[in-house]
Design a protein around this motif. Sequence first.
Motif, PDB file in Angstrom:
ATOM      1  N   GLU A  99     -15.507   7.314 -20.875  1.00 55.64           N
ATOM      2  CA  GLU A  99     -14.507   6.235 -20.950  1.00 55.64           C
ATOM      3  C   GLU A  99     -13.085   6.793 -20.995  1.00 55.64           C
ATOM      4  N   PHE A 100     -12.890   7.873 -21.749  1.00 51.78           N
ATOM      5  CA  PHE A 100     -11.555   8.480 -21.789  1.00 51.78           C
ATOM      6  C   PHE A 100     -11.175   9.036 -20.416  1.00 51.78           C
ATOM      7  N   GLY A 101     -12.152   9.557 -19.705  1.00 51.69           N
ATOM      8  CA  GLY A 101     -11.881  10.070 -18.357  1.00 51.69           C
ATOM      9  C   GLY A 101     -11.400   8.961 -17.441  1.00 51.69           C
ATOM     10  N   ILE A 102     -12.097   7.833 -17.464  1.00 56.57           N
ATOM     11  CA  ILE A 102     -11.693   6.701 -16.614  1.00 56.57           C
ATOM     12  C   ILE A 102     -10.323   6.175 -17.055  1.00 56.57           C
ATOM     13  N   LEU A 103     -10.104   6.124 -18.377  1.00 56.44           N
ATOM     14  CA  LEU A 103      -8.802   5.669 -18.884  1.00 56.44           C
ATOM     15  C   LEU A 103      -7.691   6.591 -18.394  1.00 56.44           C
ATOM     16  N   GLY A 104      -7.961   7.910 -18.422  1.00 55.60           N
ATOM     17  CA  GLY A 104      -6.965   8.871 -17.933  1.00 55.60           C
ATOM     18  C   GLY A 104      -6.583   8.582 -16.489  1.00 55.60           C
ATOM     19  N   MET A 105      -7.600   8.318 -15.657  1.00 49.73           N
ATOM     20  CA  MET A 105      -7.325   8.030 -14.240  1.00 49.73           C
ATOM     21  C   MET A 105      -6.511   6.747 -14.097  1.00 49.73           C
ATOM     22  N   LEU A 106      -6.850   5.729 -14.906  1.00 49.86           N
ATOM     23  CA  LEU A 106      -6.090   4.473 -14.832  1.00 49.86           C
ATOM     24  C   LEU A 106      -4.633   4.694 -15.259  1.00 49.86           C
ATOM     25  N   GLU A 144       0.829  -1.205   0.000  1.00 48.95           N
ATOM     26  CA  GLU A 144       0.000   0.000   0.000  1.00 48.95           C
ATOM     27  C   GLU A 144       0.864   1.256   0.000  1.00 48.95           C
ATOM     28  N   ALA A 145       2.063   1.116   0.606  1.00 51.53           N
ATOM     29  CA  ALA A 145       2.910   2.299   0.693  1.00 51.53           C
ATOM     30  C   ALA A 145       3.150   2.870  -0.703  1.00 51.53           C
ATOM     31  N   GLU A 146       3.359   1.964  -1.691  1.00 53.69           N
ATOM     32  CA  GLU A 146       3.606   2.444  -3.046  1.00 53.69           C
ATOM     33  C   GLU A 146       2.294   2.815  -3.743  1.00 53.69           C
ATOM     34  N   LEU A 147       1.291   1.938  -3.567  1.00 50.53           N
ATOM     35  CA  LEU A 147       0.054   2.097  -4.335  1.00 50.53           C
ATOM     36  C   LEU A 147      -0.796   3.280  -3.856  1.00 50.53           C
ATOM     37  N   PHE A 148      -0.814   3.487  -2.570  1.00 54.05           N
ATOM     38  CA  PHE A 148      -1.734   4.496  -2.048  1.00 54.05           C
ATOM     39  C   PHE A 148      -1.009   5.697  -1.434  1.00 54.05           C
ATOM     40  N   ARG A 149       0.176   5.941  -1.938  1.00 55.66           N
ATOM     41  CA  ARG A 149       0.889   7.079  -1.369  1.00 55.66           C
ATOM     42  C   ARG A 149       0.132   8.370  -1.686  1.00 55.66           C
ATOM     43  N   GLU A 150       0.269   9.352  -0.791  1.00 55.65           N
ATOM     44  CA  GLU A 150      -0.525  10.573  -0.938  1.00 55.65           C
ATOM     45  C   GLU A 150       0.084  11.543  -1.935  1.00 55.65           C
ATOM     46  N   THR A 151       1.404  11.510  -2.089  1.00 58.02           N
ATOM     47  CA  THR A 151       2.031  12.473  -2.986  1.00 58.02           C
ATOM     48  C   THR A 151       1.809  12.058  -4.436  1.00 58.02           C
ATOM     49  N   SER A 152       1.855  13.042  -5.327  1.00 55.42           N
ATOM     50  CA  SER A 152       1.686  12.710  -6.745  1.00 55.42           C
ATOM     51  C   SER A 152       2.452  13.703  -7.600  1.00 55.42           C
ATOM     52  N   SER A 153       2.943  13.205  -8.751  1.00 56.64           N
ATOM     53  CA  SER A 153       3.703  14.058  -9.668  1.00 56.64           C
ATOM     54  C   SER A 153       2.737  14.906 -10.499  1.00 56.64           C
ATOM     55  N   TRP A 154       3.305  15.826 -11.295  1.00 60.14           N
ATOM     56  CA  TRP A 154       2.457  16.649 -12.174  1.00 60.14           C
ATOM     57  C   TRP A 154       1.662  15.745 -13.120  1.00 60.14           C
ATOM     58  N   GLU A 155       2.338  14.715 -13.639  1.00 57.09           N
ATOM     59  CA  GLU A 155       1.678  13.824 -14.600  1.00 57.09           C
ATOM     60  C   GLU A 155       0.475  13.131 -13.966  1.00 57.09           C
ATOM     61  N   GLU A 156       0.666  12.644 -12.744  1.00 57.06           N
ATOM     62  CA  GLU A 156      -0.445  11.955 -12.065  1.00 57.06           C
ATOM     63  C   GLU A 156      -1.589  12.931 -11.776  1.00 57.06           C
ATOM     64  N   ARG A 157      -1.214  14.125 -11.290  1.00 57.83           N
ATOM     65  CA  ARG A 157      -2.272  15.115 -10.978  1.00 57.83           C
ATOM     66  C   ARG A 157      -3.029  15.505 -12.237  1.00 57.83           C
ATOM     67  N   ALA A 158      -2.287  15.692 -13.347  1.00 61.73           N
ATOM     68  CA  ALA A 158      -2.938  16.098 -14.603  1.00 61.73           C
ATOM     69  C   ALA A 158      -3.913  15.022 -15.069  1.00 61.73           C
ATOM     70  N   LEU A 159      -3.474  13.762 -15.010  1.00 60.07           N
ATOM     71  CA  LEU A 159      -4.344  12.678 -15.494  1.00 60.07           C
ATOM     72  C   LEU A 159      -5.525  12.436 -14.550  1.00 60.07           C
ATOM     73  N   LEU A 160      -5.280  12.535 -13.240  1.00 63.01           N
ATOM     74  CA  LEU A 160      -6.378  12.303 -12.301  1.00 63.01           C
ATOM     75  C   LEU A 160      -7.407  13.431 -12.358  1.00 63.01           C
ATOM     76  N   SER A 161      -6.928  14.683 -12.337  1.00 61.17           N
ATOM     77  CA  SER A 161      -7.899  15.793 -12.366  1.00 61.17           C
ATOM     78  C   SER A 161      -8.516  15.922 -13.757  1.00 61.17           C
ATOM     79  N   GLY A 162      -7.678  15.758 -14.814  1.00 56.01           N
ATOM     80  CA  GLY A 162      -8.210  15.830 -16.181  1.00 56.01           C
ATOM     81  C   GLY A 162      -9.221  14.723 -16.430  1.00 56.01           C
ATOM     82  N   GLY A 163      -8.888  13.510 -15.977  1.00 57.56           N
ATOM     83  CA  GLY A 163      -9.809  12.379 -16.152  1.00 57.56           C
ATOM     84  C   GLY A 163     -11.125  12.621 -15.429  1.00 57.56           C
ATOM     85  N   THR A 164     -11.027  13.116 -14.194  1.00 54.32           N
ATOM     86  CA  THR A 164     -12.267  13.382 -13.437  1.00 54.32           C
ATOM     87  C   THR A 164     -13.095  14.461 -14.138  1.00 54.32           C
TER      88      THR A 164
END
Lengths: 364, 165
Positions: A278-285, A192-212
């Motif tokens: 679907e693209f939104g969910i794909l972005g989050m994945l 979980e330490a790796e999978l659910f870590r709270e910090t995120s890079s720009w790429e992760e934030r962009a895909l998670l917020s963009g996907g949502t």
Amino acid sequence: MTVKAISPAPALPVAAMSARRLLTFGGILLIVAGMLFGDLFAVFALHQNAGRMELALLAATQAVAGQNPAAVGQAFAKLADLVENRGTKVDTHVHMTDVGYLALLLALIQPLVALSEGGKKRLAKWFLAGAVLLPVGIFLIHYVGVAYGPTAVIGWASIVADAAGALLILVLSVEAWGLGNFLARRATADPEAELFRETSSWEERALLSGGTLLVLVGFLYGAWYAAGNLKEQEQRETTTLKEMFKPAPGQARSLVSAYSRLQGEKAVEIAAHSHIIEFGILGMLLAFVQPQVRLAPPWKRRSIELFLAGSLVLPLFVLLELKFGLVAGAIADAGGLMVIAALIAMLVGLRRSSNLQAQTGSLA
Amino acid sequence: MRAPGKVLVFGGVLLATFGMLYGLWYALALEHQTLNGMGVSLSRAFAAAAERRSTESEDALAAYGKTKCDYLRQVDVHSHWIGLAMLLIVLGMAFEKVGFAERTRLRLALALLTGSVVFPLGVILETARVGAAASGLAVSGSVLVIGSLAVIAVGFARKRAGDPA
């Protein structure tokens, strides 16, 4: 695209890949293949098929005007064949991309599945085999029909598709069992330490917020469609069909055109709604695989920007096809190609990551 | 995984299971008959019109319209429950990255889960002709989903202390 930090490395054999990597690669490849199939279908088959359906419906309407019930039956038999042809193509596209999403989701939970790495790899390979056979079987249903089939109503292509579906269900059940084992026993070292870590890079934030945001736009559009268009279109369909039963002389063609336009209207509105979500969910994945994508930072950003831009362009211009016709359709296809290019860039980054790990002997 | 993420992941798994079972029940018990009925009604409406039996034609067309309307909603409910469940699971896995306090995240998770259950439920109740209550349920469910997603999008975009560039 080059990454100076990595020297050229020999190709990594598939057997050396972890279950997680196999599912990530396979998932993205399935999505790319499903999207390419959808693009090719849209360009080379969709409109032609719609034209043939319009002709069959016109024949039925003319048979009504000519008081010829036998010709009505023939026209409906032709329509049924065309509907099956289109339906199996759409289902091939949908199933191929959806099993790709499922593969990515499985890749995500692999650290939480309490099974041996060998067992997980076997499951991943079976899943990917089922994921390829399912859409192939669906695609062949229309062409194989019931020729040499074991019964009068079920053909071999359906059996292949059903068997592939059963294989997927079996794999998912075992994965769920492994996940349950992990939750019950906390079997492995804390992933979980790796999978659910709270910090995120720009790429992760962009895909998670963009996907949502993409999902949000899709929901807003769906709500507007349901409130404003759904009932009106259902009523318009009934009214147009009624008029087709008593067409004024020379009106049959325009009535059938109106009915076909309505079907086209519904199809693009629903396609825009489902594609953007679907693209939104794909972005989050895809956000979850970014730490493993080894590209130079500018290229990594560009691939994400390209993905998000394409994810917006495709559904928007699918919708604008109603107003601007084929020009909008061509731009929508270009949007699809943008998403495909971004996914291929991520695949290249994942491959480089695998190669580097193979070289350093630290496979995931 | 913390409580908000667990609410979404476990809620999503339960909702997906329910959505699939609902689809399986519908496919086994009703779908074949419904599709067959739709095709038969439409071709009967055309054939009766060709024979100038207008009452029979209109009845068949009305039956086609009602069956198609109900069928589309059944399929929509099945696919929306499963689609929303998938969204809940994916969001649940990433929910630690939503840049709000734990309490806010828990409220968001509960709102999203409630909306995801209630919105398709309202749609399916519309086919039972129970009146405005069904539409109200569908609308309030979709408002919950849309509202919580908007806040979650802002939460994902927020940079938190310790985030790399």
